[in-house]
Design a protein around this motif. Structure first.
Motif, PDB file in Angstrom:
ATOM      1  N   ARG A 242       0.822  -1.206   0.000  1.00 49.14           N
ATOM      2  CA  ARG A 242       0.000   0.000   0.000  1.00 49.14           C
ATOM      3  C   ARG A 242       0.859   1.261   0.000  1.00 49.14           C
ATOM      4  NH1 ARG A 242      -3.640  -2.960   3.421  1.00 49.14           N
ATOM      5  NH2 ARG A 242      -2.828  -2.000   5.300  1.00 49.14           N
ATOM      6  N   GLN A 243       2.020   1.191  -0.624  1.00 46.12           N
ATOM      7  CA  GLN A 243       2.866   2.367  -0.797  1.00 46.12           C
ATOM      8  C   GLN A 243       2.572   2.988  -2.159  1.00 46.12           C
ATOM      9  OE1 GLN A 243       7.040   1.587   0.818  1.00 46.12           O
ATOM     10  NE2 GLN A 243       6.336  -0.493   0.446  1.00 46.12           N
ATOM     11  N   ASP A 244       3.103   4.180  -2.365  1.00 38.68           N
ATOM     12  CA  ASP A 244       2.815   4.906  -3.610  1.00 38.68           C
ATOM     13  C   ASP A 244       3.788   4.481  -4.701  1.00 38.68           C
ATOM     14  OD1 ASP A 244       1.874   6.578  -5.506  1.00 38.68           O
ATOM     15  OD2 ASP A 244       2.427   8.445  -4.518  1.00 38.68           O
ATOM     16  N   PHE A 245       3.499   3.354  -5.333  1.00 37.74           N
ATOM     17  CA  PHE A 245       4.326   2.866  -6.423  1.00 37.74           C
ATOM     18  C   PHE A 245       4.008   3.575  -7.739  1.00 37.74           C
ATOM     19  CE2 PHE A 245       4.289  -0.732  -3.456  1.00 37.74           C
ATOM     20  CZ  PHE A 245       5.637  -1.041  -3.391  1.00 37.74           C
ATOM     21  N   ALA A 246       2.914   4.322  -7.784  1.00 40.25           N
ATOM     22  CA  ALA A 246       2.458   4.904  -9.053  1.00 40.25           C
ATOM     23  C   ALA A 246       3.009   6.306  -9.311  1.00 40.25           C
ATOM     24  CB  ALA A 246       0.934   4.939  -9.090  1.00 40.25           C
ATOM     25  N   PHE A 247       3.641   6.935  -8.323  1.00 38.38           N
ATOM     26  CA  PHE A 247       4.022   8.333  -8.449  1.00 38.38           C
ATOM     27  C   PHE A 247       4.859   8.605  -9.702  1.00 38.38           C
ATOM     28  CE2 PHE A 247       7.365  11.528  -7.788  1.00 38.38           C
ATOM     29  CZ  PHE A 247       6.595  12.661  -7.623  1.00 38.38           C
ATOM     30  N   TRP A 248       5.953   7.860  -9.878  1.00 33.27           N
ATOM     31  CA  TRP A 248       6.863   8.129 -10.994  1.00 33.27           C
ATOM     32  C   TRP A 248       6.218   7.808 -12.335  1.00 33.27           C
ATOM     33  CZ3 TRP A 248      10.950  11.001 -10.096  1.00 33.27           C
ATOM     34  CH2 TRP A 248      11.492  11.023  -8.811  1.00 33.27           C
ATOM     35  N   LEU A 249       5.352   6.799 -12.344  1.00 33.51           N
ATOM     36  CA  LEU A 249       4.650   6.472 -13.593  1.00 33.51           C
ATOM     37  C   LEU A 249       3.694   7.598 -13.975  1.00 33.51           C
ATOM     38  CD1 LEU A 249       3.883   2.714 -12.872  1.00 33.51           C
ATOM     39  CD2 LEU A 249       5.577   3.622 -14.476  1.00 33.51           C
ATOM     40  N   TYR A 250       2.975   8.134 -12.998  1.00 35.39           N
ATOM     41  CA  TYR A 250       2.104   9.287 -13.266  1.00 35.39           C
ATOM     42  C   TYR A 250       2.921  10.472 -13.788  1.00 35.39           C
ATOM     43  CZ  TYR A 250      -2.235   7.558 -11.077  1.00 35.39           C
ATOM     44  OH  TYR A 250      -3.392   6.880 -10.786  1.00 35.39           O
ATOM     45  N   LEU A 251       4.041  10.736 -13.131  1.00 33.05           N
ATOM     46  CA  LEU A 251       4.851  11.904 -13.479  1.00 33.05           C
ATOM     47  C   LEU A 251       5.350  11.821 -14.920  1.00 33.05           C
ATOM     48  CD1 LEU A 251       6.306  14.510 -12.671  1.00 33.05           C
ATOM     49  CD2 LEU A 251       8.199  13.111 -11.824  1.00 33.05           C
TER      50      LEU A 251
END
Length: 363
Positions: A242-251
């Motif tokens: 439940r960590q933010d693994f999506a941040f860099w993909l969104y960026l």
């Protein structure tokens, strides 16, 4: 928990609690298993994602990025003196050492430096892949013959390095589950879109229009992957997931898509208005799912379109600087209004999302 003979801990005293102890308390009936899982999820989340970004974190990331840059962007021709097999052994040795240190730091709950060390290992994969191909004589002729060009030139021959990096990153993420390791994945997807465009063109040179359009499509695909990863992270039962693994993909996905969209040229006023409408949609999408990269890029796009309209209407007019100033101050005022009502706006926009995407709006 504790009996009458066990002294109660003093206020402010630090205690180390392990998951096994919470499970034992649940089996003893002191708390329910649901409460144990909820407490562990909260404490694990606090340990993994510090609430405050301080000077320590600046040192972590600055040092880590220097080390990553040394192994990637600033690779010199001096390394080639070792030969392909020597470079392969060095890169594998560095990667194994970085993973070992990352595991040690992870066991000590130092998750940020652990993620940086693991990321260094992933960033060494393309160097190892290039060395292996060169050593076996499998490197295709006609392209760059030095690894230092990997970060400088677009060429389809880099595809094997990028695919190897993505495969290694997926395995490492599954094993270590450290969010910063997604950063080289996002960068590699960016490289992949340019090199794939070069391969599809089947010619030397640079076709700007085709590359721009491929970037737009790859950006959309990367954002779709980010949404999928984000949903899985938010709905996961394991706190580590439940960590933010999506941040860099969104960026990187948003940047690829928005740049590809913004660099399109059109003489049609309808197309320009459509561009502005898409940017407005990005603003609201970012507000709905809590991803500011969409809001910021959308706001830049809308501001650019409004500036274009102002220039078109007031071209060669003394009023243009005043109109542009008023427009800028109006956007600042809109930002103040938005900040004061951000929670209510977020809740209202989240209600407009499809049911399958509503977990993205959870904060």
């Amino acid at each position: 928990m504790s009996d009458d003979s066990t002294p109660a801990p003093e206020r402010g005293q630090r205690l180390q609690i392990h998951w096994g102890q919470l499970q034992a308390a649940a089996r003893a009936g002191d708390i329910s298993m649901e409460q144990a899982e909820r407490l562990w999820a909260r404490w694990a989340g606090q340990a993994i994602a510090p609430a405050r970004f301080g000077f320590t974190h600046v040192l972590y990331y600055f040092g880590g990025l220097l080390a990553i840059g040394a192994m990637t962007l600033f690779m010199t021709l001096g390394w080639e003196l070792f030969g392909a097999w020597g470079v392969l052994l060095l890169s594998v040795g560095y990667a194994v050492g970085a993973v070992a240190v990352a595991r040690h730091l992870q066991r000590r709950h130092l998750h940020i430096p652990a993620g940086i060390l693991a990321t260094i290992a992933v960033c060494l994969v393309p160097l190892a892949a290039w060395s292996l191909q060169s050593g076996l004589g499998l490197w295709p002729e006609g392209g760059p013959d030095s690894y230092r060009d990997y970060h400088r030139f677009i060429d389809w021959r880099w595809l094997t390095l990028e695919l190897a990096t993505l495969a290694a990153a997926v395995v490492m993420l599954w094993w270590l589950r450290l969010p910063f390791m997604v950063m080289p994945v996002a960068v590699t997807l960016w490289y992949l879109n340019m090199d794939l465009a070069h391969m599809l063109m089947q010619k030397d040179g640079f076709d700007w229009t085709f590359t721009r359009d491929v970037s737009l499509v790859f950006g959309l695909a990367t954002c779709a992957i980010a949404v999928w990863v984000d949903l899985r992270s938010r709905l996961a039962s394991d706190p580590r997931d439940r960590q933010d693994f999506a941040f860099w993909l969104y960026l990187f996905g948003a940047l690829m898509f928005w740049c590809g969209l913004s660099l399109r040229e059109s003489d049609s006023e309808l197309a320009k208005a459509g561009y502005a409408a898409l940017n407005v949609a990005l603003v609201f999408l970012g507000a709905a799912i809590g991803r500011r990269v969409f809001t910021v890029l959308g706001a830049i796009g809308v501001a650019g379109y409004l500036g274009y309209l102002s220039y078109k209407v007031f071209a060669d007019s003394l009023l243009f600087p005043f109109v542009l100033t008023l427009l800028g101050l109006g956007i600042v005022a809109l930002g103040i209004w938005w900040q004061r009502r951000e929670a209510r706006i977020h809740a209202r926009l989240a209600g407009w999302l499809p049911a399958a995407l509503r977990p993205l709006a959870q904060r």
